[in-house]
Write an enzyme that holds these catalytic residues in place. Sequence first.
Site, PDB file in Angstrom:
ATOM      1  N   TYR A  94      -5.668  15.556  -8.177  1.00  0.00           N
ATOM      2  CA  TYR A  94      -4.893  14.777  -9.155  1.00  0.00           C
ATOM      3  C   TYR A  94      -3.945  15.696  -9.931  1.00  0.00           C
ATOM      4  O   TYR A  94      -2.773  15.390 -10.118  1.00  0.00           O
ATOM      5  CB  TYR A  94      -5.876  14.085 -10.094  1.00  0.00           C
ATOM      6  CG  TYR A  94      -5.282  13.161 -11.123  1.00  0.00           C
ATOM      7  CD1 TYR A  94      -4.686  11.961 -10.754  1.00  0.00           C
ATOM      8  CD2 TYR A  94      -5.359  13.459 -12.488  1.00  0.00           C
ATOM      9  CE1 TYR A  94      -4.164  11.090 -11.709  1.00  0.00           C
ATOM     10  CE2 TYR A  94      -4.851  12.595 -13.450  1.00  0.00           C
ATOM     11  CZ  TYR A  94      -4.257  11.409 -13.059  1.00  0.00           C
ATOM     12  OH  TYR A  94      -3.760  10.544 -14.001  1.00  0.00           O
ATOM     13  N   LYS A 150       0.054  15.561 -10.068  1.00  0.00           N
ATOM     14  CA  LYS A 150       0.776  15.317 -11.326  1.00  0.00           C
ATOM     15  C   LYS A 150       1.695  16.492 -11.660  1.00  0.00           C
ATOM     16  O   LYS A 150       2.780  16.308 -12.199  1.00  0.00           O
ATOM     17  CB  LYS A 150      -0.219  15.048 -12.467  1.00  0.00           C
ATOM     18  CG  LYS A 150      -1.004  13.737 -12.298  1.00  0.00           C
ATOM     19  CD  LYS A 150      -0.108  12.517 -12.339  1.00  0.00           C
ATOM     20  CE  LYS A 150      -0.871  11.217 -12.299  1.00  0.00           C
ATOM     21  NZ  LYS A 150      -0.013  10.029 -12.341  1.00  0.00           N
ATOM     22  N   SER A 197       0.901  12.850 -16.233  1.00  0.00           N
ATOM     23  CA  SER A 197      -0.350  12.957 -16.994  1.00  0.00           C
ATOM     24  C   SER A 197      -0.319  14.279 -17.752  1.00  0.00           C
ATOM     25  O   SER A 197       0.311  15.244 -17.291  1.00  0.00           O
ATOM     26  CB  SER A 197      -1.555  12.951 -16.048  1.00  0.00           C
ATOM     27  OG  SER A 197      -2.728  13.354 -16.746  1.00  0.00           O
ATOM     28  N   ALA A 232      -2.805  18.632  -9.055  1.00  0.00           N
ATOM     29  CA  ALA A 232      -1.759  19.159  -8.169  1.00  0.00           C
ATOM     30  C   ALA A 232      -0.665  18.103  -7.997  1.00  0.00           C
ATOM     31  O   ALA A 232       0.535  18.402  -8.033  1.00  0.00           O
ATOM     32  CB  ALA A 232      -2.350  19.539  -6.819  1.00  0.00           C
ATOM     33  N   ASN A 276       4.461   4.503 -11.010  1.00  0.00           N
ATOM     34  CA  ASN A 276       3.351   4.577 -11.964  1.00  0.00           C
ATOM     35  C   ASN A 276       1.962   4.520 -11.331  1.00  0.00           C
ATOM     36  O   ASN A 276       0.987   4.973 -11.915  1.00  0.00           O
ATOM     37  CB  ASN A 276       3.546   3.412 -12.958  1.00  0.00           C
ATOM     38  CG  ASN A 276       2.315   3.103 -13.748  1.00  0.00           C
ATOM     39  OD1 ASN A 276       2.002   3.805 -14.708  1.00  0.00           O
ATOM     40  ND2 ASN A 276       1.596   2.062 -13.351  1.00  0.00           N
ATOM     41  N   ASN A 309       0.873  -1.168   0.000  1.00  0.00           N
ATOM     42  CA  ASN A 309       0.000   0.000   0.000  1.00  0.00           C
ATOM     43  C   ASN A 309       0.909   1.216   0.000  1.00  0.00           C
ATOM     44  O   ASN A 309       1.596   1.501   0.982  1.00  0.00           O
ATOM     45  CB  ASN A 309      -0.907   0.015   1.227  1.00  0.00           C
ATOM     46  CG  ASN A 309      -1.866   1.196   1.183  1.00  0.00           C
ATOM     47  OD1 ASN A 309      -1.668   2.146   0.423  1.00  0.00           O
ATOM     48  ND2 ASN A 309      -2.914   1.129   1.995  1.00  0.00           N
TER      49      ASN A 309
HETATM   50  N1  LIG Z   1      -5.575   5.787 -18.010  1.00  0.00           N
HETATM   51  C1  LIG Z   1      -5.412   7.062 -18.348  1.00  0.00           C
HETATM   52  O1  LIG Z   1      -6.193   7.640 -19.141  1.00  0.00           O
HETATM   53  C2  LIG Z   1      -4.257   7.837 -17.778  1.00  0.00           C
HETATM   54  C3  LIG Z   1      -4.017   9.123 -18.276  1.00  0.00           C
HETATM   55  C4  LIG Z   1      -2.955   9.843 -17.778  1.00  0.00           C
HETATM   56  C5  LIG Z   1      -2.158   9.306 -16.790  1.00  0.00           C
HETATM   57  N2  LIG Z   1      -2.429   8.062 -16.315  1.00  0.00           N
HETATM   58  C6  LIG Z   1      -1.568   7.537 -15.255  1.00  0.00           C
HETATM   59  O2  LIG Z   1      -1.124   6.244 -15.575  1.00  0.00           O
HETATM   60  C7  LIG Z   1      -0.771   5.570 -14.373  1.00  0.00           C
HETATM   61  C8  LIG Z   1      -1.306   4.149 -14.373  1.00  0.00           C
HETATM   62  O3  LIG Z   1      -2.714   4.190 -14.336  1.00  0.00           O
HETATM   63  P1  LIG Z   1      -3.607   3.221 -15.224  1.00  0.00           P
HETATM   64  O4  LIG Z   1      -4.326   4.070 -16.193  1.00  0.00           O
HETATM   65  O5  LIG Z   1      -2.812   2.072 -15.704  1.00  0.00           O
HETATM   66  O6  LIG Z   1      -4.701   2.778 -14.153  1.00  0.00           O
HETATM   67  P2  LIG Z   1      -4.976   1.390 -13.393  1.00  0.00           P
HETATM   68  O7  LIG Z   1      -6.105   1.667 -12.484  1.00  0.00           O
HETATM   69  O8  LIG Z   1      -5.129   0.302 -14.392  1.00  0.00           O
HETATM   70  O9  LIG Z   1      -3.644   1.154 -12.566  1.00  0.00           O
HETATM   71  C9  LIG Z   1      -3.362   1.836 -11.384  1.00  0.00           C
HETATM   72  C10 LIG Z   1      -2.781   0.831 -10.400  1.00  0.00           C
HETATM   73  O10 LIG Z   1      -2.395   1.519  -9.187  1.00  0.00           O
HETATM   74  C11 LIG Z   1      -2.721   0.659  -8.111  1.00  0.00           C
HETATM   75  N3  LIG Z   1      -2.880   1.396  -6.839  1.00  0.00           N
HETATM   76  C12 LIG Z   1      -3.858   2.278  -6.528  1.00  0.00           C
HETATM   77  N4  LIG Z   1      -3.729   2.677  -5.251  1.00  0.00           N
HETATM   78  C13 LIG Z   1      -2.633   2.048  -4.756  1.00  0.00           C
HETATM   79  C14 LIG Z   1      -1.995   2.036  -3.485  1.00  0.00           C
HETATM   80  N5  LIG Z   1      -2.455   2.770  -2.461  1.00  0.00           N
HETATM   81  N6  LIG Z   1      -0.910   1.269  -3.319  1.00  0.00           N
HETATM   82  C15 LIG Z   1      -0.440   0.502  -4.348  1.00  0.00           C
HETATM   83  N7  LIG Z   1      -1.006   0.467  -5.562  1.00  0.00           N
HETATM   84  C16 LIG Z   1      -2.090   1.228  -5.769  1.00  0.00           C
HETATM   85  C17 LIG Z   1      -4.029   0.003  -8.514  1.00  0.00           C
HETATM   86  O11 LIG Z   1      -4.311  -1.158  -7.760  1.00  0.00           O
HETATM   87  C18 LIG Z   1      -3.785  -0.263 -10.000  1.00  0.00           C
HETATM   88  O12 LIG Z   1      -3.239  -1.542 -10.213  1.00  0.00           O
HETATM   89  C19 LIG Z   1      -1.285   6.451 -13.238  1.00  0.00           C
HETATM   90  O13 LIG Z   1      -0.215   7.205 -12.712  1.00  0.00           O
HETATM   91  C20 LIG Z   1      -2.263   7.370 -13.931  1.00  0.00           C
HETATM   92  O14 LIG Z   1      -2.417   8.607 -13.261  1.00  0.00           O
HETATM   93  C21 LIG Z   1      -3.456   7.299 -16.786  1.00  0.00           C
END
Ligand SMILES: NC(=O)c1ccc[n+]([C@@H]2O[C@H](COP(=O)([O-])OP(=O)(O)OC[C@H]3O[C@@H](n4cnc5c(N)ncnc54)[C@H](O)[C@@H]3O)[C@@H](O)[C@H]2O)c1
Length: 256
Positions: free
Chosen positions: A154, A158, A141, A156, A89, A62
């Site tokens: 979010y 990023k 992001s 702030a 990530n 976590n």
């Molecule tokens: N999907 C999009 O459109 C998008 C756009 C811009 C940026 N992002 C960024 O990409 C990155 C990955 O996100 P994603 O889109 O693959 O989403 P996702 O939800 O598939 O993956 C996020 C992961 O983070 C884990 N997580 C959340 N809280 C946690 C905690 N407290 N401890 C440990 N793990 C934790 C979740 O269990 C999940 O596996 C993030 O930083 C997100 O901000 C995503």
Amino acid sequence: MLLSGKVAVITGAASGIGRETALLFAREGAKIVALDINETGGRETVAEIGNASGDAIFVKTNLRHKDEIESAVQACLAHFGHVDILHSNAASYALGSATEISEDEWDRTLDICLKATWRLTRGVIPAMLSRGGGTIVITGSVQAIRGYRGHTAYQAAKGGLLSLTRSLAADFAPTIRVNTILPGAVVTGLWDKISENDRERIAQMCPLRRNGRPEDIAQVALFLASDMSSYMTGSCLVVDGGLSSIIQPQWEQTER
Ligand SMILES: NC(=O)c1ccc[n+]([C@@H]2O[C@H](COP(=O)([O-])OP(=O)(O)OC[C@H]3O[C@@H](n4cnc5c(N)ncnc54)[C@H](O)[C@@H]3O)[C@@H](O)[C@H]2O)c1
């Protein structure tokens, strides 16, 4: 293979971009330390890597908890002996404007998106320095460089990651390179509540006329983690199908 013999710690490795990056890095020869709060998904990622003859461990973490982050880094060093790559990530966030979100929601978002990255770097950087090299790839992001309604905490966080990238790059160059990816709209678990109609609408707002796939981001993470980007540090790369590069007035969206 671009990452042969390297050890990579990847957060958010249970799904979406983190999982895809873990699979790609493993195919490129890296040993993977997959961190996530989601045990089922994290173990699936590790099993998939194992089935393809790769080497990976899952450490349930976590990212809000300092001691769990420290233990995860220790587990990496105990199992693989060193760490060469950190891909910070993971994300989880509360929606809302500044007047809508609660203090707890702000703290949770900033803890997971921003503070955890700083804590992870404190864990891995000494090991990277003593080994004489390392790369850190952060998932930011496009919301770090563009405003978007209802995403105060979010954005702030990023935005903070962008500054943290430059600060880390300045402090630990030339031994450690630090860069950030700024994804646009990528279909992952974060999109569970977005309807098909809205997904298509967002796709049509991109000059490339499609939403991103996790592999679109994983490939850029590979570039930044490997020697292919050896003259880059303190930088960010926008990977958004052109979404943030254009002004698209409402009438143009309906005419085309
Ligand atoms: N999907 C999009 O459109 C998008 C756009 C811009 C940026 N992002 C960024 O990409 C990155 C990955 O996100 P994603 O889109 O693959 O989403 P996702 O939800 O598939 O993956 C996020 C992961 O983070 C884990 N997580 C959340 N809280 C946690 C905690 N407290 N401890 C440990 N793990 C934790 C979740 O269990 C999940 O596996 C993030 O930083 C997100 O901000 C995503």
